[in-house]
Design a protein around this motif. Structure first.
Motif, short mmCIF file in Angstrom:
data_model
loop_
_atom_site.label_atom_id
_atom_site.label_comp_id
_atom_site.label_asym_id
_atom_site.label_seq_id
_atom_site.Cartn_x
_atom_site.Cartn_y
_atom_site.Cartn_z
N LEU A 218 0.78 -1.21 0.02
CA LEU A 218 -0.17 -0.03 0.06
C LEU A 218 1.00 1.32 -0.01
CD1 LEU A 218 -0.40 1.73 2.95
CD2 LEU A 218 -1.23 -0.70 3.40
N ARG A 219 2.17 1.19 0.67
CA ARG A 219 2.80 2.30 0.74
C ARG A 219 3.65 2.59 -0.67
NH1 ARG A 219 7.33 1.62 4.40
NH2 ARG A 219 6.86 -0.43 4.67
N MET A 220 3.96 1.50 -1.23
CA MET A 220 4.59 1.57 -2.50
C MET A 220 3.78 2.21 -3.51
SD MET A 220 7.70 0.58 -2.97
CE MET A 220 7.85 -0.28 -4.83
N ALA A 221 2.22 1.75 -3.35
CA ALA A 221 1.20 2.23 -4.37
C ALA A 221 1.09 3.59 -4.09
CB ALA A 221 0.20 1.35 -4.28
N ALA A 222 1.14 3.88 -3.00
CA ALA A 222 0.71 5.59 -2.70
C ALA A 222 2.09 6.25 -3.14
CB ALA A 222 0.45 5.77 -1.23
N ALA A 223 3.19 5.92 -3.11
CA ALA A 223 4.32 6.67 -3.42
C ALA A 223 4.47 6.95 -4.84
CB ALA A 223 5.68 6.09 -2.86
N VAL A 224 4.01 5.72 -5.75
CA VAL A 224 4.35 5.81 -7.05
C VAL A 224 3.19 6.63 -7.48
CG1 VAL A 224 3.88 4.67 -9.12
CG2 VAL A 224 5.47 3.75 -7.47
N GLY A 225 1.97 6.70 -6.87
CA GLY A 225 1.02 7.53 -7.45
C GLY A 225 0.98 8.92 -6.97
N VAL A 226 1.84 9.25 -6.04
CA VAL A 226 1.78 10.57 -5.72
C VAL A 226 3.22 11.20 -6.55
CG1 VAL A 226 2.81 12.21 -3.94
CG2 VAL A 226 1.13 10.55 -3.32
N TYR A 227 4.03 10.17 -6.87
CA TYR A 227 5.30 10.85 -7.53
C TYR A 227 4.89 10.83 -9.23
CZ TYR A 227 9.82 10.71 -9.80
OH TYR A 227 11.04 11.18 -10.64
N GLN A 228 4.07 10.14 -9.54
CA GLN A 228 3.62 10.38 -10.79
C GLN A 228 2.77 11.68 -11.15
OE1 GLN A 228 1.42 6.66 -11.49
NE2 GLN A 228 2.92 6.06 -13.23
N ASN A 229 1.98 11.93 -10.02
CA ASN A 229 1.14 13.05 -10.06
C ASN A 229 1.85 14.32 -10.05
OD1 ASN A 229 -1.85 14.12 -10.03
ND2 ASN A 229 -1.05 14.88 -7.79
N PHE A 230 2.68 14.51 -9.46
CA PHE A 230 3.54 15.73 -8.97
C PHE A 230 4.62 15.77 -9.76
CE2 PHE A 230 1.52 15.46 -4.50
CZ PHE A 230 0.51 16.24 -4.87
N SER A 231 5.36 14.97 -10.29
CA SER A 231 6.41 14.80 -11.08
C SER A 231 6.22 14.66 -12.64
CB SER A 231 7.61 13.75 -10.49
OG SER A 231 8.80 13.92 -11.45
N LEU A 232 5.82 13.46 -13.01
CA LEU A 232 5.73 13.38 -14.30
C LEU A 232 4.65 14.04 -15.05
CD1 LEU A 232 6.22 9.30 -14.08
CD2 LEU A 232 7.93 11.09 -14.24
#
Length: 234
Positions: A218-232
């Motif tokens: 669940l933490r990995m999923a949250a981190a990837v989602g947030v990083y995608q949203n704010f960075s990519l």
């Protein structure tokens, strides 16, 4: 509704290894579509022992929204997510820091085909890989359909996994963690019109982390989602 038809066509693929087990369940023990819709006040499914992973995943994203986090640093994102996650009673006594998975988070967030490599490199059997891959693909195709329909379909798949003798306990943990996060993420998307939380990257991250434990998934999923949203997506 076209995408739901695709889902229904491919549903037998998900349960091909557990058809006999699924058919042997007594009708009064199966979570039917009617029973599922009665519980739609929340996106939960109490029959899934890893239901908490989707709930906490969404809670973390809600907290990040309230904090107006807009960092493009995966290290900072991971630290904040770890700090929030550690406050939950479901958290293990000690949790591995996401800081040690920075390169994996960036890779999964940046590569739309990462799910294929994650599944291929996982400890899941060929049957489990095929089942979960089919579920993710068809769920992405159906993601714009009404949530009630998506919920029923996910719960049906969860029922088949729970009753199957074809999957090990570890495989069920990985699959059911992924389905839980899918249920809750889609609920949040429909409620807030958030597209990024249901990307294939989040599912790949869930599988990657859930191989170790559901809490890491669940933490990995949250981190990837947030990083995608704010960075990519800038």
């Amino acid at each position: 509704m076209k995408s739901l038809k695709v889902w229904l066509v491919t549903l037998p693929l998900f349960t091909i290894a557990c058809t006999n087990d699924f058919n042997d369940i007594e009708d009064d023990k199966m979570p039917t579509a009617v029973n599922a819709k009665k519980s739609l006040i929340t996106p939960g499914n109490i029959l899934n022992p890893y239901d908490y992973t989707g709930r906490i995943h969404n809670d973390i994203l809600e907290t990040l929204d309230s904090l107006n986090i807009d960092s493009t640093s995966v290290e900072e994102i991971g630290f904040i997510i770890d700090s929030i996650a550690a406050t939950y009673p479901e958290a293990p006594a000690t949790i591995d820091s996401l800081a040690g998975l920075t390169s994996e988070i960036i890779w999964i967030a940046s590569d739309n085909t990462a799910i294929d490599d994650v599944l291929a490199d996982s400890s899941l059997s060929g049957t489990a890989q095929l089942s979960l891959s089919g579920f993710i693909t068809s769920l992405l195709l159906a993601s714009e359909d009404p949530y009630d329909d998506l919920y029923d379909l996910i719960v049906l798949y969860e029922s088949s996994v729970l009753s199957s003798l074809a999957f090990t306990s570890a495989e069920k943990r990985t699959i059911l963690t992924t389905t839980s996060i899918a249920r809750y993420s889609l609920y949040r998307k429909k409620r807030k019109d958030k597209d990024w939380e249901t990307s294939v990257g989040s599912y790949a991250a869930t599988v990657y982390g859930a191989e170790a434990n559901g809490f890491l998934g669940l933490r990995m999923a949250a981190a990837v989602g947030v990083y995608q949203n704010f960075s990519l997506n800038q």
